[in-house]
Design an enzyme around this catalytic site. Structure first.
Site, PDB file in Angstrom:
ATOM      1  N   GLY A  39       0.817  -1.217   0.000  1.00 16.69           N
ATOM      2  CA  GLY A  39       0.000   0.000   0.000  1.00 16.69           C
ATOM      3  C   GLY A  39       0.848   1.263   0.000  1.00 16.69           C
ATOM      4  O   GLY A  39       1.962   1.275   0.518  1.00 16.69           O
ATOM      5  N   ARG A  51       0.970  -5.700  -4.998  1.00 11.99           N
ATOM      6  CA  ARG A  51       0.969  -6.617  -3.852  1.00 11.99           C
ATOM      7  C   ARG A  51       1.407  -8.034  -4.207  1.00 11.99           C
ATOM      8  O   ARG A  51       1.199  -8.963  -3.423  1.00 11.99           O
ATOM      9  CB  ARG A  51      -0.419  -6.641  -3.206  1.00 11.99           C
ATOM     10  CG  ARG A  51      -0.813  -5.328  -2.523  1.00 11.99           C
ATOM     11  CD  ARG A  51      -1.922  -5.543  -1.518  1.00 11.99           C
ATOM     12  NE  ARG A  51      -2.354  -4.298  -0.894  1.00 11.99           N
ATOM     13  CZ  ARG A  51      -1.775  -3.750   0.160  1.00 11.99           C
ATOM     14  NH1 ARG A  51      -0.711  -4.318   0.700  1.00 11.99           N
ATOM     15  NH2 ARG A  51      -2.239  -2.619   0.674  1.00 11.99           N
ATOM     16  N   ASP A  86       5.838  -8.013   5.513  1.00 13.46           N
ATOM     17  CA  ASP A  86       5.908  -9.151   4.586  1.00 13.46           C
ATOM     18  C   ASP A  86       6.978  -8.937   3.520  1.00 13.46           C
ATOM     19  O   ASP A  86       7.760  -9.826   3.215  1.00 13.46           O
ATOM     20  CB  ASP A  86       4.566  -9.322   3.846  1.00 13.46           C
ATOM     21  CG  ASP A  86       3.618 -10.186   4.641  1.00 13.46           C
ATOM     22  OD1 ASP A  86       4.048 -10.744   5.660  1.00 13.46           O
ATOM     23  OD2 ASP A  86       2.443 -10.288   4.238  1.00 13.46           O
ATOM     24  N   LYS A 103       8.337   0.536   5.326  1.00 13.61           N
ATOM     25  CA  LYS A 103       7.209   1.356   4.895  1.00 13.61           C
ATOM     26  C   LYS A 103       5.902   0.810   5.423  1.00 13.61           C
ATOM     27  O   LYS A 103       5.741  -0.400   5.483  1.00 13.61           O
ATOM     28  CB  LYS A 103       7.183   1.356   3.366  1.00 13.61           C
ATOM     29  CG  LYS A 103       5.960   1.939   2.740  1.00 13.61           C
ATOM     30  CD  LYS A 103       5.221   0.985   1.790  1.00 13.61           C
ATOM     31  CE  LYS A 103       4.479  -0.103   2.482  1.00 13.61           C
ATOM     32  NZ  LYS A 103       3.506  -0.831   1.682  1.00 13.61           N
ATOM     33  N   THR A 104       4.991   1.595   5.831  1.00 13.28           N
ATOM     34  CA  THR A 104       3.556   1.329   5.992  1.00 13.28           C
ATOM     35  C   THR A 104       2.922   2.387   6.884  1.00 13.28           C
ATOM     36  O   THR A 104       3.471   2.740   7.936  1.00 13.28           O
ATOM     37  CB  THR A 104       3.208  -0.067   6.553  1.00 13.28           C
ATOM     38  OG1 THR A 104       1.789  -0.146   6.679  1.00 13.28           O
ATOM     39  CG2 THR A 104       3.814  -0.393   7.905  1.00 13.28           C
TER      40      THR A 104
HETATM   41  P1  FBP Z   1       0.521  -1.955   3.637  1.00 14.60           P
HETATM   42  O1  FBP Z   1       0.396  -2.899   4.775  1.00 14.60           O
HETATM   43  O2  FBP Z   1       0.864  -2.615   2.366  1.00 14.60           O
HETATM   44  O3  FBP Z   1       1.422  -0.807   3.934  1.00 14.60           O
HETATM   45  O4  FBP Z   1      -0.918  -1.309   3.376  1.00 14.60           O
HETATM   46  C1  FBP Z   1      -1.555  -0.545   4.320  1.00 14.60           C
HETATM   47  C2  FBP Z   1      -3.014  -0.344   4.029  1.00 14.60           C
HETATM   48  O5  FBP Z   1      -3.261   1.029   3.758  1.00 14.60           O
HETATM   49  C3  FBP Z   1      -3.909  -0.824   5.163  1.00 14.60           C
HETATM   50  O6  FBP Z   1      -4.051   0.156   6.163  1.00 14.60           O
HETATM   51  C4  FBP Z   1      -5.191  -1.143   4.465  1.00 14.60           C
HETATM   52  O7  FBP Z   1      -5.950  -2.102   5.161  1.00 14.60           O
HETATM   53  C5  FBP Z   1      -4.723  -1.700   3.146  1.00 14.60           C
HETATM   54  O8  FBP Z   1      -3.467  -1.093   2.901  1.00 14.60           O
HETATM   55  C6  FBP Z   1      -5.643  -1.411   1.999  1.00 14.60           C
HETATM   56  O9  FBP Z   1      -5.166  -2.061   0.878  1.00 14.60           O
HETATM   57  P2  FBP Z   1      -5.520  -1.703  -0.627  1.00 14.60           P
HETATM   58  O10 FBP Z   1      -4.673  -0.545  -1.012  1.00 14.60           O
HETATM   59  O11 FBP Z   1      -5.106  -2.910  -1.372  1.00 14.60           O
HETATM   60  O12 FBP Z   1      -6.962  -1.375  -0.700  1.00 14.60           O
END
Ligand code: FBP
Length: 552
Positions: free
Chosen positions: A81, A145, A176, A202-203
């Site tokens: 994300g 992803r 991950d 990152k996150t």
């Molecule tokens: P990451 O764990 O990849 O950093 O993503 C965070 C996030 O924003 C979460 O808070 C949320 O649940 C998810 O991504 C949403 O995913 P998508 O962008 O696939 O809708």
């Protein structure tokens, strides 16, 4: 592309580096720290990572650069994300790489890990990079992803690297992706492939955090953005005095984002999933808890309020998890087709009633019909309920409404309850990075290149001491294996970086716990306003409250 005045101005911003990285490439040397061990399951992790386990932590310091001069070709991907600051990681990486040798090359693989598998890339140059300095988003090369985790995939990645003579990869991702970075580094080391791998944390979720990673990038900007919006909603609530706002915030399972947003804004209610799990709270207890606040405020004539709900809340409510597990079982395999073929909701309801235990059915019956139906709509590729799609903010407000009706009949409540709902997530993930994230990310990227230049692999770019001004930050690297333990994933034991949930004994939660009773009844709102990029340091360079409390 038409540029906003802010974007034009942000191009001029020079991110601040830690002092040891400020003296020019020729003046950065390595200080060796001690050898490392994984946080748990040392023997197993060592056996799985024979070539990359146990290496030393390192920090950089001012001194003669002793790395071997050679032309470097580096590949970079963004994984998962979006998180504010990702562009600056790439800019920092690019600047250090070019400052070391102008013939060095940086490849950006597009669309996340799949870019490496499909050999889909661009080669960065100054003009391209300059368009993305200090901007939000991941559109510089895109993200994805796809997981890089199988030997077949690793072999393809090795081929891609060989084709372009790439000698190092930088993987910018969450727990991950960094776990997979470590596995890939070990694979390359075992094959003597001559390709180094460096990870960057990152996150926005803030759940990639441990002794070594003080915070993942993006958390600062995302939570400040959510806090700005919640603050604005609070001011509206306090002006109109007629709505209760239920605001769900992103963050996946962990409640760090909800907690930080609450610390910044002091809403009436903020649920913390980890606490709900620890205390095994039921839906009825949660609705009681919120209804108590609604009733107490109504008694003061305040029929308004704000409640923050973390995205992952329902997973933490034991009875709800039990219900989800049973629904997954109920619709496993071909049974889903039989269910889907039923023409009316009444028939579907009867099917559900016949398939669930009495206990699960009692929870199901409590839910508003819209939520009941949601549980059977969107399923993941394994056929499971997608918990993140459940509108928990609506579920809770509905339960509170029912609760208040009963209080009205009992004569213990005589207010008005008009709930409104919001979901904050995507609004914060691509915001212009705060000065903190702009500086932190640029430093992470710059530092990642220094790790490559000094020949490290399987390391995470580590920048610490983050609650201090940037010049006092400490740059270095930590073997990723140090952060790993063995966990059960999809029926198998896997080495993974431990996900950090909110610690109920930690200072951020304790601070919240000590204040929430007052916040629930009084109106103690704080209105943080928009992120500021220029002005006094106490306005522009503040870290999150979580980080400040954790580091005193
Ligand atoms: P990451 O764990 O990849 O950093 O993503 C965070 C996030 O924003 C979460 O808070 C949320 O649940 C998810 O991504 C949403 O995913 P998508 O962008 O696939 O809708």
């Amino acid at each position: 592309m038409k540029l906003s005045p802010l974007q034009i101005a942000r191009y001029q911003y020079t991110p601040k580096l830690p002092s040891m990285l400020r003296n020019g490439i020729g003046e950065i040397c390595v200080k060796n720290g001690s050898a490392t061990e994984s946080v748990a399951d040392q023997e197993k992790i060592h056996a799985l990572f024979p070539n990359t386990y146990g290496k030393n932590e390192i920090t950089f310091q001012k001194g003669q650069n002793t790395s071997t001069p050679k032309k470097q070709a580096v590949g970079v991907i963004l994984s998962g994300g979006q998180a504010p600051g990702g562009h600056n990681v790439i800019c920092g990486l690019y600047d250090a790489l070019k400052a070391t040798n102008k013939d060095n090359v940086l490849y950006g693989f597009k669309g996340g890990p799949s870019g490496l598998l499909d050999d889909d890339y661009i080669v960065f140059d100054d003009a391209y990079i300059d368009q993305y300095r200090n901007t939000g988003g991941f559109d510089i090369i895109g993200s994805g992803r796809t997981k890089l985790e199988t030997q077949e995939q690793f072999a393809i990645v090795a081929e891609t690297c060989k084709k372009h003579s790439i000698n190092a990869l930088v993987i910018i991702g969450g727990d991950d992706s960094n776990t997979n970075a470590a596995v890939l580094a070990e694979y390359f080391a075992a094959q003597n492939a001559g390709i180094q791998v460096i990870g960057c944390p990152k996150t926005i979720d803030g759940d990639l955090k441990n002794e070594d990673i003080e915070c993942s990038f993006g958390f600062d900007t995302a939570t400040k953005t959510y806090a700005e919006i919640v603050g604005n909603i609070q001011r509206d609530a306090n002006s109109a005095k007629k709505y209760w706002h239920f605001v769900k915030v992103m963050g996946r399972s962990a409640s760090h984002v909800a907690l930080e947003t609450a610390l910044q804004t002091q809403p009436n209610i903020c649920l913390i999933g980890e606490e709900v799990a620890e205390k095994k709270l039921s839906l009825a207890q949660l609705s009681d808890y919120i209804a108590d606040s609604v009733a107490a405020r109504a008694a003061k004539g305040w029929n308004f309020g704000v409640a923050i709900i973390p995205e992952g809340i329902v997973e933490f409510i034991p009875e709800f998890s039990m219900l989800i597990a049973q629904i997954n079982e109920l619709l496993a395999g071909a049974k889903a087709d039989a269910f889907n073929a039923l023409p009316t909701w009444e028939e579907k309801y009867a099917f559900i009633e016949a398939g669930l235990t009495q206990e699960a059915m009692a929870v199901f019956a409590l839910l508003p019909q819209a939520i009941q139906q949601q549980l059977f709509l969107e399923r993941d590729p394994h056929g499971n309920v997608q918990v993140s799609l459940i509108e928990s903010e609506k579920l809770l407000s509905e339960l509170v409404k029912e609760n208040l009706k009963k209080r009205k009949v009992a004569g213990t409540y005589n207010g008005k309850f008009s709930p409104l709902h919001h979901f904050l997530g995507y609004e914060g993930r691509c915001a212009f990075p705060s000065n903190f994230d702009a500086d932190y990310c640029y430093s992470l990227g710059y530092n990642a290149f220094m790790l490559i230049q000094y020949g490290y692999t399987g390391y995470l770019s580590k920048v610490s001491n983050l609650s201090k001004p940037a010049e006092q930050w400490i740059a270095g690297g930590m073997p990723i294996t140090k952060m790993m333990n063995i966990e059960r994933r999809h029926g198998a034991d896997k080495p993974v970086i431990r996900k950090a949930l909110v610690e109920l004994e930690g200072k951020p939660f304790k601070f919240f716990e000590a204040n929430r009773e007052k916040w629930a009844i009084d109106t103690c709102y704080v209105y943080p306003g928009a992120i500021q990029y220029w002005g006094p340091a106490e306005v522009c360079d503040q870290t999150t409250i979580t980080l400040a409390l954790e580091q005193n």
